[in-house]
Design a protein around this motif. Structure first.
Motif, PDB file in Angstrom:
ATOM      1  N   THR A  10     -16.658  -9.130 -60.910  1.00  0.00           N
ATOM      2  CA  THR A  10     -17.403  -9.809 -61.983  1.00  0.00           C
ATOM      3  C   THR A  10     -17.069  -9.264 -63.363  1.00  0.00           C
ATOM      4  N   LEU A  13     -10.706  -5.923 -64.402  1.00  0.00           N
ATOM      5  CA  LEU A  13      -9.576  -6.329 -63.563  1.00  0.00           C
ATOM      6  C   LEU A  13     -10.019  -7.220 -62.401  1.00  0.00           C
ATOM      7  N   SER A  33     -23.059  -5.539 -58.875  1.00  0.00           N
ATOM      8  CA  SER A  33     -24.470  -5.167 -58.751  1.00  0.00           C
ATOM      9  C   SER A  33     -25.371  -5.916 -59.728  1.00  0.00           C
ATOM     10  N   THR A  34     -24.777  -6.602 -60.723  1.00  0.00           N
ATOM     11  CA  THR A  34     -25.590  -7.262 -61.750  1.00  0.00           C
ATOM     12  C   THR A  34     -25.554  -8.773 -61.588  1.00  0.00           C
ATOM     13  N   LYS A  37     -23.817 -10.898 -64.500  1.00  0.00           N
ATOM     14  CA  LYS A  37     -22.347 -10.951 -64.487  1.00  0.00           C
ATOM     15  C   LYS A  37     -21.868 -11.915 -63.407  1.00  0.00           C
ATOM     16  N   ASP A  59     -25.440  -3.452 -54.343  1.00  0.00           N
ATOM     17  CA  ASP A  59     -25.261  -2.160 -55.001  1.00  0.00           C
ATOM     18  C   ASP A  59     -24.457  -1.267 -54.062  1.00  0.00           C
ATOM     19  N   LEU A  60     -23.188  -1.140 -54.368  1.00  0.00           N
ATOM     20  CA  LEU A  60     -22.270  -0.442 -53.459  1.00  0.00           C
ATOM     21  C   LEU A  60     -22.365   1.079 -53.573  1.00  0.00           C
ATOM     22  N   ARG A  89     -18.063   2.674 -61.462  1.00  0.00           N
ATOM     23  CA  ARG A  89     -18.794   2.988 -62.693  1.00  0.00           C
ATOM     24  C   ARG A  89     -18.677   4.475 -62.908  1.00  0.00           C
ATOM     25  N   TYR A  90     -18.005   4.834 -63.988  1.00  0.00           N
ATOM     26  CA  TYR A  90     -17.772   6.255 -64.246  1.00  0.00           C
ATOM     27  C   TYR A  90     -19.057   6.941 -64.689  1.00  0.00           C
ATOM     28  N   ARG A 114     -15.557   1.925 -50.430  1.00  0.00           N
ATOM     29  CA  ARG A 114     -14.202   1.434 -50.134  1.00  0.00           C
ATOM     30  C   ARG A 114     -13.801   1.778 -48.703  1.00  0.00           C
ATOM     31  N   VAL A 136      -7.831  -0.213 -56.021  1.00  0.00           N
ATOM     32  CA  VAL A 136      -7.416  -0.008 -57.412  1.00  0.00           C
ATOM     33  C   VAL A 136      -8.014   1.295 -57.934  1.00  0.00           C
ATOM     34  N   GLY A 137      -7.150   2.213 -58.294  1.00  0.00           N
ATOM     35  CA  GLY A 137      -7.613   3.534 -58.735  1.00  0.00           C
ATOM     36  C   GLY A 137      -6.570   4.205 -59.589  1.00  0.00           C
ATOM     37  N   GLY A 194      -2.653   1.528 -64.809  1.00  0.00           N
ATOM     38  CA  GLY A 194      -2.457   2.067 -66.158  1.00  0.00           C
ATOM     39  C   GLY A 194      -3.717   1.817 -66.984  1.00  0.00           C
ATOM     40  N   VAL A 196      -6.106  -0.224 -69.095  1.00  0.00           N
ATOM     41  CA  VAL A 196      -6.355  -1.661 -69.255  1.00  0.00           C
ATOM     42  C   VAL A 196      -7.676  -1.865 -69.987  1.00  0.00           C
ATOM     43  N   THR A 198     -10.901  -3.189 -70.359  1.00  0.00           N
ATOM     44  CA  THR A 198     -11.905  -3.809 -69.469  1.00  0.00           C
ATOM     45  C   THR A 198     -13.307  -3.430 -69.950  1.00  0.00           C
ATOM     46  N   GLY A 199     -14.290  -3.708 -69.102  1.00  0.00           N
ATOM     47  CA  GLY A 199     -15.661  -3.351 -69.436  1.00  0.00           C
ATOM     48  C   GLY A 199     -15.957  -1.876 -69.220  1.00  0.00           C
TER      49      GLY A 199
HETATM   50  N1  LIG Z   1      -9.490   0.010 -66.893  1.00  0.00           N
HETATM   51  C1  LIG Z   1      -8.617   0.980 -66.755  1.00  0.00           C
HETATM   52  O1  LIG Z   1      -7.974   1.425 -67.736  1.00  0.00           O
HETATM   53  C2  LIG Z   1      -8.343   1.572 -65.408  1.00  0.00           C
HETATM   54  C3  LIG Z   1      -7.360   2.564 -65.293  1.00  0.00           C
HETATM   55  C4  LIG Z   1      -7.095   3.112 -64.028  1.00  0.00           C
HETATM   56  C5  LIG Z   1      -7.809   2.656 -62.921  1.00  0.00           C
HETATM   57  N2  LIG Z   1      -8.771   1.694 -63.086  1.00  0.00           N
HETATM   58  C6  LIG Z   1      -9.512   1.283 -61.888  1.00  0.00           C
HETATM   59  O2  LIG Z   1      -9.565  -0.126 -61.803  1.00  0.00           O
HETATM   60  C7  LIG Z   1     -10.789  -0.529 -61.130  1.00  0.00           C
HETATM   61  C8  LIG Z   1     -11.460  -1.606 -61.953  1.00  0.00           C
HETATM   62  O3  LIG Z   1     -11.769  -1.023 -63.206  1.00  0.00           O
HETATM   63  P1  LIG Z   1     -12.211  -1.880 -64.461  1.00  0.00           P
HETATM   64  O4  LIG Z   1     -11.797  -1.083 -65.642  1.00  0.00           O
HETATM   65  O5  LIG Z   1     -11.776  -3.290 -64.297  1.00  0.00           O
HETATM   66  O6  LIG Z   1     -13.808  -1.789 -64.313  1.00  0.00           O
HETATM   67  P2  LIG Z   1     -14.998  -2.557 -65.075  1.00  0.00           P
HETATM   68  O7  LIG Z   1     -14.475  -3.549 -66.054  1.00  0.00           O
HETATM   69  O8  LIG Z   1     -15.921  -1.496 -65.571  1.00  0.00           O
HETATM   70  O9  LIG Z   1     -15.684  -3.357 -63.867  1.00  0.00           O
HETATM   71  C9  LIG Z   1     -16.309  -2.649 -62.853  1.00  0.00           C
HETATM   72  C10 LIG Z   1     -16.837  -3.619 -61.816  1.00  0.00           C
HETATM   73  O10 LIG Z   1     -17.495  -2.836 -60.805  1.00  0.00           O
HETATM   74  C11 LIG Z   1     -18.789  -3.394 -60.578  1.00  0.00           C
HETATM   75  N3  LIG Z   1     -19.723  -2.333 -60.167  1.00  0.00           N
HETATM   76  C12 LIG Z   1     -20.074  -1.232 -60.865  1.00  0.00           C
HETATM   77  N4  LIG Z   1     -21.016  -0.536 -60.210  1.00  0.00           N
HETATM   78  C13 LIG Z   1     -21.246  -1.225 -59.046  1.00  0.00           C
HETATM   79  C14 LIG Z   1     -22.126  -1.037 -57.960  1.00  0.00           C
HETATM   80  N5  LIG Z   1     -22.975   0.010 -57.908  1.00  0.00           N
HETATM   81  N6  LIG Z   1     -22.114  -1.923 -56.948  1.00  0.00           N
HETATM   82  C15 LIG Z   1     -21.281  -3.002 -56.984  1.00  0.00           C
HETATM   83  N7  LIG Z   1     -20.429  -3.241 -57.996  1.00  0.00           N
HETATM   84  C16 LIG Z   1     -20.424  -2.363 -59.015  1.00  0.00           C
HETATM   85  C17 LIG Z   1     -19.171  -4.005 -61.927  1.00  0.00           C
HETATM   86  O11 LIG Z   1     -20.165  -5.009 -61.798  1.00  0.00           O
HETATM   87  P3  LIG Z   1     -21.722  -4.673 -62.153  1.00  0.00           P
HETATM   88  O12 LIG Z   1     -21.695  -3.990 -63.479  1.00  0.00           O
HETATM   89  O13 LIG Z   1     -22.430  -5.961 -62.127  1.00  0.00           O
HETATM   90  O14 LIG Z   1     -22.159  -3.803 -61.031  1.00  0.00           O
HETATM   91  C18 LIG Z   1     -17.847  -4.614 -62.361  1.00  0.00           C
HETATM   92  O15 LIG Z   1     -17.674  -5.875 -61.737  1.00  0.00           O
HETATM   93  C19 LIG Z   1     -11.621   0.740 -60.976  1.00  0.00           C
HETATM   94  O16 LIG Z   1     -11.503   1.215 -59.670  1.00  0.00           O
HETATM   95  C20 LIG Z   1     -10.970   1.721 -61.942  1.00  0.00           C
HETATM   96  O17 LIG Z   1     -11.095   3.037 -61.512  1.00  0.00           O
HETATM   97  C21 LIG Z   1      -9.055   1.138 -64.288  1.00  0.00           C
END
Ligand SMILES: NC(=O)c1ccc[n+]([C@@H]2O[C@H](COP(=O)([O-])OP(=O)(O)OC[C@H]3O[C@@H](n4cnc5c(N)ncnc54)[C@H](OP(=O)(O)O)[C@@H]3O)[C@@H](O)[C@H]2O)c1
Length: 276
Positions: A10, A13, A33-34, A37, A59-60, A89-90, A114, A136-137, A194, A196, A198-199
């Motif tokens: 939601t 990525l 979880s929201t 979204k 809520d994972l 969620r960091y 996961r 994705v990590g 890399g 990206v 995102t939220g």
């Molecule tokens: N962005 C980067 O630069 C980057 C770099 C390296 C790796 N990554 C990896 O790529 C992946 C995606 O990252 P992103 O940056 O796209 O993240 P993001 O935009 O913050 O999105 C996170 C997603 O996880 C969901 N989420 C969070 N807490 C949750 C929970 N308790 N239960 C269920 N869903 C939950 C959120 O939805 P809700 O808020 O509604 O729960 C949202 O859909 C992650 O594993 C991240 O570690 C990202």
């Protein structure tokens, strides 16, 4: 019609991939979880001429919720073509937080969910023609380690340590999955996108949130650009049971991060931690 399950589908990525596969005519099940979204994704999906979108609120951070989700998905969808694991969620700052089941937050959300979904959906995946899991990590990042004597970091917690441990645990999850399910036809990909835009910064405290957003504006890849190599891999996964990538670059599996013995050790410890 392909069935594509995306945790974290939601936002960021995951959402980019959800919209991509809807445009390809897939049935996309996005988990987050929201509710807001999820509704926003469904509204965007409605405007597309192809595909079918479902949103599942879960809520994972909860192992029970992850197990219920895996059971429900496997029951409703005997064939799952792609499982994409993006929920994250960091919690880089602040005190150690435990989930209602007593697990450290990052360990639970970023790793245990996961683990449960990867193994829980294995049968539905192996029924597909070219099944693939993408976790994705941050494979390839030489930071963090498994704290074998204290996986829940009860003694020396820091948010960074916990996040990094969850990343390294996912590297090992892929290795173990590949060993345990070798020959089943499911390709497991550890994927580092890399930096990206995102939220992700939304979960950071100020002033780091503003600084990260500014950094993202200048240096980060956009979601549409970042998902292109991801969809290429998802649509044509490698033949090996496990492979790791940093964007388009395939990573060597030599070295401690992908150690087979560590992977099976963590698998066994994780099975002991999970109630059913
Ligand atoms: N962005 C980067 O630069 C980057 C770099 C390296 C790796 N990554 C990896 O790529 C992946 C995606 O990252 P992103 O940056 O796209 O993240 P993001 O935009 O913050 O999105 C996170 C997603 O996880 C969901 N989420 C969070 N807490 C949750 C929970 N308790 N239960 C269920 N869903 C939950 C959120 O939805 P809700 O808020 O509604 O729960 C949202 O859909 C992650 O594993 C991240 O570690 C990202």
């Amino acid at each position: 019609m392909q069935t594509v399950v995306i945790t974290g589908g939601t936002d960021g990525l995951g959402k980019g991939l959800a919209l991509h596969y809807l445009r390809q005519g897939a049935h996309v099940i996005a988990v987050g979880s929201t509710a807001e979204k999820g509704q926003a994704l469904l509204a965007e999906a409605k405007a597309l001429p192809t595909g079918r979108a479902d949103f599942v609120r879960s809520d994972l951070t909860s192992v029970a919720a992850s197990q219920d989700l895996a059971e429900r998905l496997a029951g409703d969808h005997p064939v799952v073509d792609k499982l994409i694991l993006c929920a994250q969620r960091y919690r880089l700052f602040g005190d150690r937080v435990t989930t209602r089941e007593g697990f450290e937050h990052s360990f639970a959300l970023a790793y245990l969910s996961r683990f449960v979904l990867s193994h829980g959906l294995h049968d539905a995946l192996r029924a597909a023609r070219r099944p693939v899991i993408m976790n994705v990590g941050t494979p390839g990042v030489p930071l963090g380690r498994i704290h074998w004597d204290d996986l829940q970091l009860t003694r020396t917690y820091s948010g960074a340590k916990a996040s990094l441990q969850s990343f390294r645990a996912n590297d090992l999850l892929g290795v173990a999955f590949g060993v345990l399910h070798a020959g089943s036809g499911v390709s497991y990909i550890g994927y580092n996108p890399g930096v990206v835009s995102t939220g992700m910064p939304e979960s950071l405290p100020q002033p780091l949130r503003a600084a990260t957003k500014a950094f993202f504006t200048m240096f980060a890849t956009s979601v549409p650009k970042a998902i292109a190599p991801m969809t290429a891999l998802l649509d044509d996964p490698p033949a090996e049971p496990f492979a790791a990538y940093w964007q388009k670059r395939r990573l060597s599996l030599d070295g401690r991060a992908f150690d087979g013995q560590d992977a099976l050790r963590l698998h066994d410890l994780t099975r002991e931690l999970i109630p059913r």
